[in-house]
Design an enzyme around this catalytic site. Sequence first.
Site, PDB file in Angstrom:
ATOM      1  N   LYS A  83       0.852  -1.195   0.000  1.00  0.00           N
ATOM      2  CA  LYS A  83       0.000   0.000   0.000  1.00  0.00           C
ATOM      3  C   LYS A  83       0.885   1.241   0.000  1.00  0.00           C
ATOM      4  O   LYS A  83       1.761   1.377   0.865  1.00  0.00           O
ATOM      5  CB  LYS A  83      -0.870  -0.049   1.251  1.00  0.00           C
ATOM      6  CG  LYS A  83      -2.173   0.705   1.165  1.00  0.00           C
ATOM      7  CD  LYS A  83      -2.994   0.376   2.415  1.00  0.00           C
ATOM      8  CE  LYS A  83      -4.295   1.084   2.459  1.00  0.00           C
ATOM      9  NZ  LYS A  83      -4.921   0.914   3.781  1.00  0.00           N
TER      10      LYS A  83
HETATM   11  C1  E4P Z   1      -8.213   1.977   3.752  1.00  0.00           C
HETATM   12  O1  E4P Z   1      -7.466   1.174   3.269  1.00  0.00           O
HETATM   13  C2  E4P Z   1      -8.040   2.579   5.086  1.00  0.00           C
HETATM   14  O2  E4P Z   1      -7.366   1.677   5.919  1.00  0.00           O
HETATM   15  C3  E4P Z   1      -9.335   2.882   5.778  1.00  0.00           C
HETATM   16  O3  E4P Z   1     -10.456   2.487   5.026  1.00  0.00           O
HETATM   17  C4  E4P Z   1      -9.406   4.234   6.371  1.00  0.00           C
HETATM   18  O4  E4P Z   1     -10.649   4.397   7.001  1.00  0.00           O
HETATM   19  P1  E4P Z   1     -10.935   5.496   8.126  1.00  0.00           P
HETATM   20  O5  E4P Z   1     -11.281   6.762   7.434  1.00  0.00           O
HETATM   21  O6  E4P Z   1     -12.107   4.941   8.874  1.00  0.00           O
HETATM   22  O7  E4P Z   1      -9.701   5.603   8.962  1.00  0.00           O
END
Ligand code: E4P
Length: 217
Positions: A83
């Site tokens: 990522k």
């Molecule tokens: C995506 O890969 C992120 O880990 C995640 O969806 C972020 O979500 P949040 O806005 O609830 O932190």
Amino acid sequence: MQLFLDTADVKLIAELAATGLVDGVTTNPTLIAKSGRPMAEVIAEICGLVEGAVSAEVAATDALGMIREGEKLAAIAPNVAVKVPLTWDGLKATSELSRQGHQVNVTLCFSAAQALLAAKAGATFISPFIGRLDDHGADGMELIREIRAIYDNYEFDTDILAASIRTARHVADAGIAGADCATIPPDVFKGLIKHPLTDKGLEQFMADWAKTGQSIL
Ligand code: E4P
């Protein structure tokens, strides 16, 4: 539509993977910090629990550093998706890591133009953050629709991974808007099945069945 869990909590992942409905997992530095465990150890365990992509996020901010970290993370298991953040350096790292054959999830996407760049760089997944856009006063779901249109117009095969999901309605709407996957917090995943009319209907069926005095077996 693939359903991913958005957590680094191995116990919860094991519990929900037992439903047979969890295709993959996403993590981020916040979720790893919350687990209180070494990242490599957690990612390795998660990769053993699900067959699909397990996103592990780099911590470097320069392209070379992201590539080195990405190579190390990808070596943990074949289903790791590296990522990377949606920056110029992140896109350079995406090109190189995908050229090497690694899955890459480009994260922190908040506009359709960003998603176009990620697809051109060879991203396997693009992660538009629906909930954070909604929190900001924008329409997160509209972004999914825009990305779907662009990717379809030019036949990009990057998967749209709806992220920052807050509700079961978000999951359904992301599917309607054409997202390929949604990454879902465990509590929201558990809530996907809930409907009061299902509970009420089942209660009625069981009560009526009992009145028949029959047994199927
Ligand atoms: C995506 O890969 C992120 O880990 C995640 O969806 C972020 O979500 P949040 O806005 O609830 O932190």
